[in-house]
Scaffold this motif. Structure first.
Motif, PDB file in Angstrom:
ATOM      1  N   LYS A   2     -16.202   1.349 -33.491  1.00  0.00           N
ATOM      2  CA  LYS A   2     -16.158   2.014 -33.166  1.00  0.00           C
ATOM      3  C   LYS A   2     -17.560   3.316 -33.342  1.00  0.00           C
ATOM      4  O   LYS A   2     -18.559   3.660 -33.445  1.00  0.00           O
ATOM      5  N   LYS A  30     -14.431   6.253 -30.717  1.00  0.00           N
ATOM      6  CA  LYS A  30     -13.309   5.553 -29.907  1.00  0.00           C
ATOM      7  C   LYS A  30     -13.803   4.330 -30.703  1.00  0.00           C
ATOM      8  O   LYS A  30     -14.426   4.180 -30.915  1.00  0.00           O
ATOM      9  N   ASP A  31     -13.098   3.815 -30.330  1.00  0.00           N
ATOM     10  CA  ASP A  31     -11.888   2.542 -30.425  1.00  0.00           C
ATOM     11  C   ASP A  31     -12.455   1.737 -29.635  1.00  0.00           C
ATOM     12  O   ASP A  31     -11.614   2.116 -29.060  1.00  0.00           O
ATOM     13  N   THR A  32     -13.316   0.852 -30.118  1.00  0.00           N
ATOM     14  CA  THR A  32     -13.880   0.389 -28.179  1.00  0.00           C
ATOM     15  C   THR A  32     -12.796  -1.581 -27.624  1.00  0.00           C
ATOM     16  O   THR A  32     -12.358  -1.965 -26.928  1.00  0.00           O
ATOM     17  N   GLU A  33     -12.162  -1.081 -29.336  1.00  0.00           N
ATOM     18  CA  GLU A  33     -11.501  -2.856 -29.525  1.00  0.00           C
ATOM     19  C   GLU A  33      -9.479  -1.751 -28.897  1.00  0.00           C
ATOM     20  O   GLU A  33      -9.072  -2.780 -28.323  1.00  0.00           O
ATOM     21  N   THR A  34      -9.388  -1.339 -29.118  1.00  0.00           N
ATOM     22  CA  THR A  34      -7.694  -0.488 -28.726  1.00  0.00           C
ATOM     23  C   THR A  34      -7.663   0.566 -27.624  1.00  0.00           C
ATOM     24  O   THR A  34      -7.167   1.110 -27.332  1.00  0.00           O
ATOM     25  N   ASN A  35      -9.100   1.238 -27.390  1.00  0.00           N
ATOM     26  CA  ASN A  35      -9.130   2.299 -26.468  1.00  0.00           C
ATOM     27  C   ASN A  35      -8.764   4.216 -27.174  1.00  0.00           C
ATOM     28  O   ASN A  35      -8.716   4.805 -26.032  1.00  0.00           O
ATOM     29  N   GLU A  36      -8.424   3.531 -28.530  1.00  0.00           N
ATOM     30  CA  GLU A  36      -7.319   4.774 -29.161  1.00  0.00           C
ATOM     31  C   GLU A  36      -8.848   6.059 -28.653  1.00  0.00           C
ATOM     32  O   GLU A  36      -9.634   5.694 -29.433  1.00  0.00           O
ATOM     33  N   ILE A  37      -8.471   6.830 -28.808  1.00  0.00           N
ATOM     34  CA  ILE A  37      -9.394   8.262 -29.180  1.00  0.00           C
ATOM     35  C   ILE A  37      -8.917   9.476 -30.305  1.00  0.00           C
ATOM     36  O   ILE A  37      -7.276   9.729 -30.314  1.00  0.00           O
ATOM     37  N   GLU A  94     -17.137  12.302 -22.554  1.00  0.00           N
ATOM     38  CA  GLU A  94     -16.719  10.475 -22.303  1.00  0.00           C
ATOM     39  C   GLU A  94     -18.593   9.704 -21.724  1.00  0.00           C
ATOM     40  O   GLU A  94     -18.311   9.021 -21.622  1.00  0.00           O
ATOM     41  N   GLU A 101     -22.783   2.809 -23.036  1.00  0.00           N
ATOM     42  CA  GLU A 101     -21.867   1.491 -22.894  1.00  0.00           C
ATOM     43  C   GLU A 101     -22.700   1.206 -21.796  1.00  0.00           C
ATOM     44  O   GLU A 101     -23.416   0.014 -21.326  1.00  0.00           O
TER      45      GLU A 101
END
Length: 123
Positions: A2, A30-37, A94, A101
């Motif tokens: 996260k 941002k959760d990088t595993e689910t891409n949830e914002i 973003e 990244e």
């Protein structure tokens, strides 16, 4: 993982990075595993609530904080909670995540933290 970015307004990927992480109204996560914002409200003592931002963000499971700059004491507080801090964030949330990244944001250290913080805030 996260990733958290202090947001200057309502939060989200299009919001601008807030330049004082402790006094922003929201944090975008941002959760990088689910891409949830998702966005959380800053309820720290800086904003009339309880606790310091590193403590509150650790309760949200944050692994990485991306911010414009911060002081050495804040870096140490984040480290106590196992949160890695990177500095030099600017533009939108973003854009900042994309910069991180790509490996373009330096990790905060006691050497660059105060200098970066002073550079952004003229303390």
């Amino acid at each position: 993982m996260k990733i958290c970015v202090p947001s200057s307004s309502k939060g989200g990927l299009d919001d601008l990075v807030g330049q004082h992480f402790g006094r922003v109204p929201t944090y975008t996560i941002k959760d990088t595993e689910t891409n949830e914002i998702r966005t959380i409200e800053n309820k720290s003592e800086h904003m009339g609530g309880v606790g310091l931002p590193p403590e509150l963000l650790s309760q949200e499971g944050i692994d990485v904080m991306l911010c414009g700059g911060l002081g050495d004491k804040a870096v140490q507080q984040f480290e106590q909670f196992g949160i890695q801090v990177y500095v030099g964030a600017k533009g939108t949330v973003e854009e900042t995540i994309m910069e991180w990244e790509a490996g373009k944001l330096p990790k905060a250290t006691s050497e660059n933290a105060c200098q970066t913080h002073e550079h952004h805030h003229q303390h």
